[in-house]
Design an enzyme around this catalytic site. Structure first.
Site, PDB file in Angstrom:
ATOM      1  N   HIS A  20       4.681   5.424  83.622  1.00  0.00           N
ATOM      2  CA  HIS A  20       4.405   4.222  82.357  1.00  0.00           C
ATOM      3  C   HIS A  20       5.212   4.995  81.059  1.00  0.00           C
ATOM      4  O   HIS A  20       5.662   6.197  80.997  1.00  0.00           O
ATOM      5  CB  HIS A  20       3.057   3.823  82.064  1.00  0.00           C
ATOM      6  CG  HIS A  20       2.303   5.054  81.495  1.00  0.00           C
ATOM      7  ND1 HIS A  20       1.902   6.163  82.328  1.00  0.00           N
ATOM      8  CD2 HIS A  20       1.530   5.274  80.465  1.00  0.00           C
ATOM      9  CE1 HIS A  20       1.014   6.846  81.592  1.00  0.00           C
ATOM     10  NE2 HIS A  20       0.902   6.381  80.513  1.00  0.00           N
ATOM     11  N   HIS A  22       4.454   5.679  77.838  1.00  0.00           N
ATOM     12  CA  HIS A  22       3.893   6.431  76.664  1.00  0.00           C
ATOM     13  C   HIS A  22       4.425   7.928  76.800  1.00  0.00           C
ATOM     14  O   HIS A  22       4.754   8.427  77.740  1.00  0.00           O
ATOM     15  CB  HIS A  22       2.277   6.693  76.796  1.00  0.00           C
ATOM     16  CG  HIS A  22       1.347   5.401  76.659  1.00  0.00           C
ATOM     17  ND1 HIS A  22       0.431   5.302  77.296  1.00  0.00           N
ATOM     18  CD2 HIS A  22       1.762   4.296  75.656  1.00  0.00           C
ATOM     19  CE1 HIS A  22      -0.292   4.030  76.760  1.00  0.00           C
ATOM     20  NE2 HIS A  22       0.834   3.673  75.861  1.00  0.00           N
ATOM     21  N   ASP A  24       4.132  10.801  76.310  1.00  0.00           N
ATOM     22  CA  ASP A  24       3.725  12.341  77.057  1.00  0.00           C
ATOM     23  C   ASP A  24       4.302  12.138  78.521  1.00  0.00           C
ATOM     24  O   ASP A  24       4.260  13.209  79.015  1.00  0.00           O
ATOM     25  CB  ASP A  24       2.459  12.602  76.887  1.00  0.00           C
ATOM     26  CG  ASP A  24       1.482  11.359  77.327  1.00  0.00           C
ATOM     27  OD1 ASP A  24       1.843  10.307  77.191  1.00  0.00           O
ATOM     28  OD2 ASP A  24       0.314  11.646  77.909  1.00  0.00           O
ATOM     29  N   HIS A  25       4.866  11.043  79.018  1.00  0.00           N
ATOM     30  CA  HIS A  25       5.253  10.978  80.464  1.00  0.00           C
ATOM     31  C   HIS A  25       6.667  10.781  80.465  1.00  0.00           C
ATOM     32  O   HIS A  25       6.991  10.492  81.529  1.00  0.00           O
ATOM     33  CB  HIS A  25       4.492   9.603  81.065  1.00  0.00           C
ATOM     34  CG  HIS A  25       2.996   9.721  81.177  1.00  0.00           C
ATOM     35  ND1 HIS A  25       2.498  10.116  82.605  1.00  0.00           N
ATOM     36  CD2 HIS A  25       2.205   9.683  80.277  1.00  0.00           C
ATOM     37  CE1 HIS A  25       1.090  10.345  82.330  1.00  0.00           C
ATOM     38  NE2 HIS A  25       0.863  10.107  81.138  1.00  0.00           N
ATOM     39  N   HIS A 100      -3.856   0.072  82.838  1.00  0.00           N
ATOM     40  CA  HIS A 100      -3.464   0.749  81.754  1.00  0.00           C
ATOM     41  C   HIS A 100      -3.121   0.062  80.377  1.00  0.00           C
ATOM     42  O   HIS A 100      -3.108  -1.078  80.653  1.00  0.00           O
ATOM     43  CB  HIS A 100      -2.512   2.105  82.070  1.00  0.00           C
ATOM     44  CG  HIS A 100      -2.574   3.171  80.858  1.00  0.00           C
ATOM     45  ND1 HIS A 100      -3.874   3.610  80.168  1.00  0.00           N
ATOM     46  CD2 HIS A 100      -1.723   3.755  80.153  1.00  0.00           C
ATOM     47  CE1 HIS A 100      -3.702   4.524  79.339  1.00  0.00           C
ATOM     48  NE2 HIS A 100      -2.344   4.564  79.192  1.00  0.00           N
ATOM     49  N   ASP A 170      -2.454   7.402  84.300  1.00  0.00           N
ATOM     50  CA  ASP A 170      -3.296   7.092  83.535  1.00  0.00           C
ATOM     51  C   ASP A 170      -3.843   5.559  83.685  1.00  0.00           C
ATOM     52  O   ASP A 170      -3.042   4.587  83.824  1.00  0.00           O
ATOM     53  CB  ASP A 170      -2.889   6.803  82.051  1.00  0.00           C
ATOM     54  CG  ASP A 170      -2.244   8.072  81.617  1.00  0.00           C
ATOM     55  OD1 ASP A 170      -2.028   9.128  82.395  1.00  0.00           O
ATOM     56  OD2 ASP A 170      -1.877   8.335  80.096  1.00  0.00           O
ATOM     57  N   HIS A 228      -4.958  15.193  82.902  1.00  0.00           N
ATOM     58  CA  HIS A 228      -4.949  14.270  81.716  1.00  0.00           C
ATOM     59  C   HIS A 228      -6.043  14.428  80.865  1.00  0.00           C
ATOM     60  O   HIS A 228      -6.913  13.375  80.617  1.00  0.00           O
ATOM     61  CB  HIS A 228      -4.597  12.918  81.965  1.00  0.00           C
ATOM     62  CG  HIS A 228      -3.958  12.082  81.015  1.00  0.00           C
ATOM     63  ND1 HIS A 228      -5.077  11.328  80.223  1.00  0.00           N
ATOM     64  CD2 HIS A 228      -2.697  11.658  80.776  1.00  0.00           C
ATOM     65  CE1 HIS A 228      -4.049  10.816  79.116  1.00  0.00           C
ATOM     66  NE2 HIS A 228      -2.681  10.796  79.594  1.00  0.00           N
TER      67      HIS A 228
END
Length: 263
Positions: A20, A22, A24-25, A100, A170, A228
């Site tokens: 996804h 976000h 941090d990914h 999410h 997530d 996570h």
């Protein structure tokens, strides 16, 4: 930098899967692609991710003046479906729909059935190479009339187990994933919070360590990895202990750790 630290040769990477959008990914992707380019990569690279990833990276590459010296192919995913997105001679990859705040999916990696080892001392000398291949894949060898000339069970052994790995990114606790996860060898499941913050986890579209363990137990997986973690937990031991109360075969997915999936 982390790939270099753990001595992972990034030029051997052929596929990248992004769950996804976000930061941090995916924030490190542009740097990784640029490094591959600067080191003269020639092999094509396939990038799987949700809608928008192609646009984001294209803009970064455009305004940095980077024209990649290798072919980069984007595969846009429908994160709401369980669907096969990749297949080669050895594995298949399916998406796992997560729940999410933004479109998000996990990934299920499965090895294909493996060939049966031949017992060389039991093989008759008249067999041709194509017949040996058929024996490896479980067939008997028959004559033109259908009579069995070589019985598979006599000249082969049971194949090695085909392994499987599920990455549950997530997401809120999602029991409807159980049919897809049943019997998986290694399950990575997010565990952002301890269970005393279950309401907070639900509100922020995350899961607790106990919920991850409940998923592992219900799916009868072989091994669970928790990951996570919220930055509020300086000591991860309570999260591990909480999960182990439900599913003993649990470990923390701490960066740099290595876990083997037995055949």
């Amino acid at each position: 930098m982390q790939l270099m630290l753990y001595k992972i040769k990034h030029q051997r990477i052929s596929n990248i899967y992004i769950s996804h959008l976000h930061g941090d990914h995916y924030f490190g992707l542009a740097g990784l692609l640029s490094t591959m380019h600067l080191q003269g990569r020639q092999q094509p690279l396939h990038l799987f991710g949700p809608p928008g990833l192609s646009e984001i990276l294209s803009l970064q590459l455009k305004y940095s003046g980077t024209n990649l010296c290798f072919k980069l192919t984007f595969h846009e995913l429908d994160t709401g479906l369980y669907r096969k997105i990749y297949e080669d001679k050895k594995i298949t990859v399916h998406t796992l729909p997560m729940e999410h705040r933004v479109p998000c999916c996990g990934f299920l990696f499965r090895e294909k059935p493996k060939p049966r080892p031949l017992i060389k001392e039991n093989l008759p000398g008249f067999l041709t190479p194509p017949q040996l291949v058929r024996l490896k894949w479980g067939e008997d060898i028959r004559d033109e009339q259908g009579n069995v000339l070589v019985r598979n069970s006599v000249v082969t052994l049971e194949p090695k187990r085909s392994r499987s790995y599920a990455y549950c990114a997530d997401s809120r606790y999602k029991p409807d994933l159980l049919p897809y996860l049943r019997g998986v060898d290694l399950l990575y499941h997010e565990a952002t919070f301890a269970d005393d913050m279950r309401e907070r986890a639900h509100y922020t579209f995350h899961s607790t360590a106990r919920q991850a363990a409940e998923m592992a137990a219900a799916a009868q997986v072989r091994h669970l990895l928790l990951g996570h973690f919220s930055v509020r937990y300086k000591d991860l031991t309570p999260l591990l202990e909480e999960a182990k109360e439900v599913f003993p075969k649990t470990d923390l997915a701490v960066e740099g750790s290595i876990f083997c999936v037995q055949e």
